[in-house]
Design a protein around this motif. Structure first.
Motif, PDB file in Angstrom:
ATOM      1  N   GLY A 135      90.432  15.563  86.653  1.00  0.00           N
ATOM      2  CA  GLY A 135      90.729  14.992  87.664  1.00  0.00           C
ATOM      3  C   GLY A 135      89.455  14.043  88.111  1.00  0.00           C
ATOM      4  O   GLY A 135      89.273  13.909  89.361  1.00  0.00           O
ATOM      5  N   ALA A 136      89.153  13.279  87.246  1.00  0.00           N
ATOM      6  CA  ALA A 136      87.753  12.439  87.374  1.00  0.00           C
ATOM      7  C   ALA A 136      88.202  11.058  86.560  1.00  0.00           C
ATOM      8  O   ALA A 136      88.624  11.160  85.390  1.00  0.00           O
ATOM      9  CB  ALA A 136      86.728  12.937  87.296  1.00  0.00           C
ATOM     10  N   ILE A 137      87.307   9.869  87.265  1.00  0.00           N
ATOM     11  CA  ILE A 137      87.255   8.786  86.329  1.00  0.00           C
ATOM     12  C   ILE A 137      85.846   8.923  85.637  1.00  0.00           C
ATOM     13  O   ILE A 137      84.983   9.226  86.392  1.00  0.00           O
ATOM     14  CB  ILE A 137      87.307   7.653  87.190  1.00  0.00           C
ATOM     15  CG1 ILE A 137      88.952   7.248  88.186  1.00  0.00           C
ATOM     16  CG2 ILE A 137      87.254   6.194  86.358  1.00  0.00           C
ATOM     17  CD1 ILE A 137      88.854   6.487  89.144  1.00  0.00           C
ATOM     18  N   VAL A 138      85.846   8.808  84.505  1.00  0.00           N
ATOM     19  CA  VAL A 138      84.625   9.054  83.654  1.00  0.00           C
ATOM     20  C   VAL A 138      84.282   7.498  82.938  1.00  0.00           C
ATOM     21  O   VAL A 138      83.164   7.478  82.545  1.00  0.00           O
ATOM     22  CB  VAL A 138      84.742   9.933  82.431  1.00  0.00           C
ATOM     23  CG1 VAL A 138      85.034  11.363  83.272  1.00  0.00           C
ATOM     24  CG2 VAL A 138      85.911   9.754  81.608  1.00  0.00           C
ATOM     25  N   ALA A 139      85.047   6.537  83.105  1.00  0.00           N
ATOM     26  CA  ALA A 139      84.667   5.476  82.435  1.00  0.00           C
ATOM     27  C   ALA A 139      85.544   4.100  82.785  1.00  0.00           C
ATOM     28  O   ALA A 139      86.658   4.537  83.321  1.00  0.00           O
ATOM     29  CB  ALA A 139      84.935   5.556  80.824  1.00  0.00           C
ATOM     30  N   THR A 140      85.263   2.771  82.685  1.00  0.00           N
ATOM     31  CA  THR A 140      86.026   1.637  82.862  1.00  0.00           C
ATOM     32  C   THR A 140      86.262   1.020  81.366  1.00  0.00           C
ATOM     33  O   THR A 140      85.585   1.164  80.646  1.00  0.00           O
ATOM     34  CB  THR A 140      85.492   0.816  83.995  1.00  0.00           C
ATOM     35  OG1 THR A 140      84.252   0.381  83.356  1.00  0.00           O
ATOM     36  CG2 THR A 140      85.165   1.550  85.031  1.00  0.00           C
ATOM     37  N   SER A 141      87.517   0.341  81.529  1.00  0.00           N
ATOM     38  CA  SER A 141      87.848  -0.270  80.138  1.00  0.00           C
ATOM     39  C   SER A 141      88.829  -1.492  80.503  1.00  0.00           C
ATOM     40  O   SER A 141      89.172  -1.548  81.701  1.00  0.00           O
ATOM     41  CB  SER A 141      88.310   0.482  79.049  1.00  0.00           C
ATOM     42  OG  SER A 141      89.653   1.053  79.390  1.00  0.00           O
ATOM     43  N   ARG A 142      89.112  -2.364  79.423  1.00  0.00           N
ATOM     44  CA  ARG A 142      89.890  -3.417  79.668  1.00  0.00           C
ATOM     45  C   ARG A 142      90.930  -3.065  78.401  1.00  0.00           C
ATOM     46  O   ARG A 142      90.540  -2.885  77.230  1.00  0.00           O
ATOM     47  CB  ARG A 142      89.390  -4.899  79.196  1.00  0.00           C
ATOM     48  CG  ARG A 142      90.275  -6.063  79.295  1.00  0.00           C
ATOM     49  CD  ARG A 142      89.358  -7.322  79.267  1.00  0.00           C
ATOM     50  NE  ARG A 142      88.803  -7.490  77.696  1.00  0.00           N
ATOM     51  CZ  ARG A 142      89.468  -7.861  77.015  1.00  0.00           C
ATOM     52  NH1 ARG A 142      90.784  -7.875  76.852  1.00  0.00           N
ATOM     53  NH2 ARG A 142      88.882  -7.763  75.680  1.00  0.00           N
ATOM     54  N   ASP A 184      85.485  -3.198  75.877  1.00  0.00           N
ATOM     55  CA  ASP A 184      84.765  -3.318  77.167  1.00  0.00           C
ATOM     56  C   ASP A 184      84.608  -1.737  77.915  1.00  0.00           C
ATOM     57  O   ASP A 184      84.626  -1.869  79.056  1.00  0.00           O
ATOM     58  CB  ASP A 184      85.077  -4.272  77.942  1.00  0.00           C
ATOM     59  CG  ASP A 184      85.098  -5.704  77.350  1.00  0.00           C
ATOM     60  OD1 ASP A 184      84.175  -5.775  76.407  1.00  0.00           O
ATOM     61  OD2 ASP A 184      85.994  -6.467  77.831  1.00  0.00           O
ATOM     62  N   ILE A 185      84.452  -0.838  76.849  1.00  0.00           N
ATOM     63  CA  ILE A 185      84.444   0.806  77.717  1.00  0.00           C
ATOM     64  C   ILE A 185      83.079   0.847  78.024  1.00  0.00           C
ATOM     65  O   ILE A 185      81.935   0.648  77.495  1.00  0.00           O
ATOM     66  CB  ILE A 185      84.836   1.665  76.663  1.00  0.00           C
ATOM     67  CG1 ILE A 185      86.417   1.350  75.950  1.00  0.00           C
ATOM     68  CG2 ILE A 185      84.896   3.143  77.045  1.00  0.00           C
ATOM     69  CD1 ILE A 185      86.824   2.182  74.794  1.00  0.00           C
ATOM     70  N   THR A 186      82.869   1.148  79.289  1.00  0.00           N
ATOM     71  CA  THR A 186      81.551   1.473  79.918  1.00  0.00           C
ATOM     72  C   THR A 186      81.782   3.000  80.655  1.00  0.00           C
ATOM     73  O   THR A 186      82.687   3.173  81.518  1.00  0.00           O
ATOM     74  CB  THR A 186      81.291   0.522  81.042  1.00  0.00           C
ATOM     75  OG1 THR A 186      81.499  -0.768  80.366  1.00  0.00           O
ATOM     76  CG2 THR A 186      79.834   0.818  81.482  1.00  0.00           C
ATOM     77  N   ALA A 187      80.863   3.909  80.095  1.00  0.00           N
ATOM     78  CA  ALA A 187      81.069   5.173  80.868  1.00  0.00           C
ATOM     79  C   ALA A 187      80.175   4.826  82.168  1.00  0.00           C
ATOM     80  O   ALA A 187      79.381   4.421  82.481  1.00  0.00           O
ATOM     81  CB  ALA A 187      80.027   6.242  79.952  1.00  0.00           C
ATOM     82  N   ILE A 192      84.084  10.128  89.157  1.00  0.00           N
ATOM     83  CA  ILE A 192      84.508   9.794  90.348  1.00  0.00           C
ATOM     84  C   ILE A 192      85.723  10.610  90.536  1.00  0.00           C
ATOM     85  O   ILE A 192      86.758  10.587  89.724  1.00  0.00           O
ATOM     86  CB  ILE A 192      84.768   8.317  90.474  1.00  0.00           C
ATOM     87  CG1 ILE A 192      83.396   7.350  90.286  1.00  0.00           C
ATOM     88  CG2 ILE A 192      85.531   8.167  91.939  1.00  0.00           C
ATOM     89  CD1 ILE A 192      83.917   6.050  90.299  1.00  0.00           C
ATOM     90  N   PRO A 193      85.643  11.625  91.453  1.00  0.00           N
ATOM     91  CA  PRO A 193      86.999  12.323  91.918  1.00  0.00           C
ATOM     92  C   PRO A 193      88.063  11.363  92.056  1.00  0.00           C
ATOM     93  O   PRO A 193      88.030  10.625  92.875  1.00  0.00           O
ATOM     94  CB  PRO A 193      86.435  13.280  93.081  1.00  0.00           C
ATOM     95  CG  PRO A 193      85.004  13.323  92.870  1.00  0.00           C
ATOM     96  CD  PRO A 193      84.560  11.881  92.514  1.00  0.00           C
ATOM     97  N   VAL A 232      85.430   0.326  91.278  1.00  0.00           N
ATOM     98  CA  VAL A 232      84.326   1.006  90.950  1.00  0.00           C
ATOM     99  C   VAL A 232      83.250   0.308  91.771  1.00  0.00           C
ATOM    100  O   VAL A 232      82.955  -0.945  91.200  1.00  0.00           O
ATOM    101  CB  VAL A 232      84.234   1.062  89.327  1.00  0.00           C
ATOM    102  CG1 VAL A 232      82.907   1.823  89.209  1.00  0.00           C
ATOM    103  CG2 VAL A 232      85.177   2.051  88.942  1.00  0.00           C
ATOM    104  N   LEU A 233      82.195   0.567  92.339  1.00  0.00           N
ATOM    105  CA  LEU A 233      81.329   0.067  92.888  1.00  0.00           C
ATOM    106  C   LEU A 233      80.095   0.030  92.252  1.00  0.00           C
ATOM    107  O   LEU A 233      79.741   0.724  91.062  1.00  0.00           O
ATOM    108  CB  LEU A 233      80.772   0.953  94.353  1.00  0.00           C
ATOM    109  CG  LEU A 233      81.857   1.086  95.371  1.00  0.00           C
ATOM    110  CD1 LEU A 233      81.529   2.171  96.635  1.00  0.00           C
ATOM    111  CD2 LEU A 233      82.260  -0.192  96.063  1.00  0.00           C
TER     112      LEU A 233
END
Length: 82
Positions: free
Chosen positions: A11-18, A56-59, A64-65, A77-78
């Motif tokens: 239940g958490a966001i661990v990375a961002t990507s496109r 564009d994967i970024t840990a 983030i819960p 994502v701030l």
């Protein structure tokens, strides 16, 4: 005292990507063991299923819960969370 993340990392966001592309898995792909490696071990790539190509994967610095959702969704994502 253990943190919540060492007890339950779900239940958490661990990375961002496109999302760059989406592929439909064919019988020929499955017969050749595509995509192979860890991807094959952790996914269902049976014929008729789909695979996403992420770029564009970024840990994130810290998880983030967040609760998962069906369909696509965005979370703002701030700057300090990256």
């Amino acid at each position: 005292m253990a943190s919540l993340w060492t007890i339950s990392p779900l239940g958490a966001i661990v990375a961002t990507s496109r999302l760059a592309d989406c592929y439909k898995v064919t019988q020929a792909d499955a017969a050749h063991g595509w995509p192979g490696g860890n991807e094959l071990a952790f996914g269902d790539y049976a014929p008729g299923r789909y695979a996403w190509k992420l770029e564009d994967i970024t840990a994130l610095a810290r998880p983030i819960p967040a609760k998962g959702r069906l369909s696509f969704w965005e979370y703002p994502v701030l700057e300090g969370e990256q």
